[in-house]
Design a protein around this motif. Structure first.
Motif, short mmCIF file in Angstrom:
data_model
loop_
_atom_site.label_atom_id
_atom_site.label_comp_id
_atom_site.label_asym_id
_atom_site.label_seq_id
_atom_site.Cartn_x
_atom_site.Cartn_y
_atom_site.Cartn_z
N TRP A 107 0.83 -1.20 0.00
CA TRP A 107 0.00 0.00 0.00
C TRP A 107 0.87 1.25 0.00
O TRP A 107 1.84 1.34 0.74
CB TRP A 107 -0.91 0.02 1.22
N LEU A 130 -9.32 -0.01 4.67
CA LEU A 130 -8.97 -0.31 3.28
C LEU A 130 -7.96 -1.44 3.10
O LEU A 130 -7.67 -1.82 1.96
CB LEU A 130 -8.40 0.96 2.62
N ASP A 133 -9.28 -3.93 0.83
CA ASP A 133 -10.13 -3.42 -0.24
C ASP A 133 -9.51 -3.74 -1.61
O ASP A 133 -8.28 -3.75 -1.77
CB ASP A 133 -10.31 -1.91 -0.10
N GLY A 136 -8.92 0.58 -2.95
CA GLY A 136 -8.27 1.56 -2.10
C GLY A 136 -9.19 2.76 -1.96
O GLY A 136 -10.37 2.71 -2.33
N GLY A 137 -8.67 3.85 -1.44
CA GLY A 137 -9.52 5.02 -1.26
C GLY A 137 -8.81 6.17 -0.59
O GLY A 137 -7.58 6.26 -0.61
N TYR A 174 -3.49 3.55 -2.16
CA TYR A 174 -3.64 2.57 -3.24
C TYR A 174 -2.41 1.67 -3.31
O TYR A 174 -1.34 2.05 -2.84
CB TYR A 174 -3.84 3.29 -4.59
N SER A 194 -6.59 9.85 -6.60
CA SER A 194 -7.89 9.23 -6.82
C SER A 194 -8.42 9.49 -8.21
O SER A 194 -9.03 8.62 -8.83
CB SER A 194 -8.89 9.71 -5.77
N PRO A 204 -12.74 4.46 -6.08
CA PRO A 204 -12.11 4.55 -4.76
C PRO A 204 -13.16 4.67 -3.65
O PRO A 204 -14.24 5.22 -3.86
CB PRO A 204 -11.26 5.82 -4.85
N LYS A 205 -12.81 4.17 -2.48
CA LYS A 205 -13.69 4.23 -1.32
C LYS A 205 -13.43 5.51 -0.54
O LYS A 205 -12.29 5.88 -0.27
CB LYS A 205 -13.42 3.01 -0.41
#
Length: 231
Positions: A107, A130, A133, A136-137, A174, A194, A204-205
């Motif tokens: 990450w 995340l 996930d 990502g976000g 991310y 993003s 993205p979250k």
């Protein structure tokens, strides 16, 4: 799956901007709040998070201020004089530099040096939510004010609904390969990581952040932040 479960967390702090919009004659990352520079406050937050494996500070190639700060760096900290003409270029340059030291599934968290209001608890929540996930976000804050869209003469042309509108913050998180690919392939200059990820067709979250984590852009922002942040 085992590889993803063991993914590490790496921080990139783009700090190569000139801060021209504040009109103070120095980059924003070196402004002070409660006698501490922005970059130092940001750095300390990430140094205090045990899950962070490495921190990478990306400076302008001609930066002459950093070395005068005499900051106490930890073993996880690295400084790179690789700043580009845009934030996206700076981040991509840093990703290329650390390529041999990270796994493509690790990450990457990118955080603006001009956001000294970031708090450890918000970063840790972002990482926790995340970590498994698929995309990502980012930290973000729901918009509460009425929004106005203007024309070139600053006349209102539309009042879009504020439902589902968020103000993007950082860190933005991310995986290494996904972020590298997104920045490489983006047509133009993305305003943040993003937007580059969205360019890949991904979603993205959004993780609710803290109001104090706003980007200091104008001189009045500094006065507001000084009142919001405890010494």
């Amino acid at each position: 799956m085992l590889k993803f479960a063991m993914a590490k967390f790496h921080i990139i702090i783009p700090a190569a901007g000139s801060g021209s919009r504040m009109g103070l004659g120095q980059p924003k990352q070196y402004l002070k709040i409660h006698k501490q520079t922005f970059i130092e406050r940001v750095l300390r937050v990430f140094q205090n998070i045990p899950l962070v494996d490495s921190i990478h500070i990306a400076l302008h190639p001609n930066d002459e201020i950093w070395k005068t700060l005499n900051l106490s760096l930890s073993s996880k900290d690295s400084v790179h004089y690789c700043g580009g003409e845009s934030r996206a270029e700076t981040v991509l340059n840093t990703l290329k530099i650390i390529k041999d030291y990270v796994d493509e599934s690790d990450w990457i968290l990118v955080h603006d040096a001009a956001r000294p209001g970031i708090e450890e608890k918000d970063v840790e929540r972002l990482m926790h939510v995340l970590k498994d996930d698929s995309v990502g976000g980012l930290l973000a804050y729901p918009i509460a004010d009425t929004i106005k869209k203007s024309d070139k003469e600053d006349r209102v042309v539309e009042s879009p609904s504020r439902d589902y509108l968020w103000q993007a913050q950082t860190p933005q998180m991310y995986r290494y390969k996904m972020l590298s690919d997104a920045l490489e392939k983006f047509d133009g200059i993305p305003t943040d990581e993003s937007q580059a990820i969205e360019g890949l067709g991904l979603k993205p979250k959004l993780i609710k952040g803290n109001f104090k984590n706003f980007k200091v852009t104008y001189q009045e922002d500094l006065s507001i932040l000084e009142r919001l942040i405890n010494k």
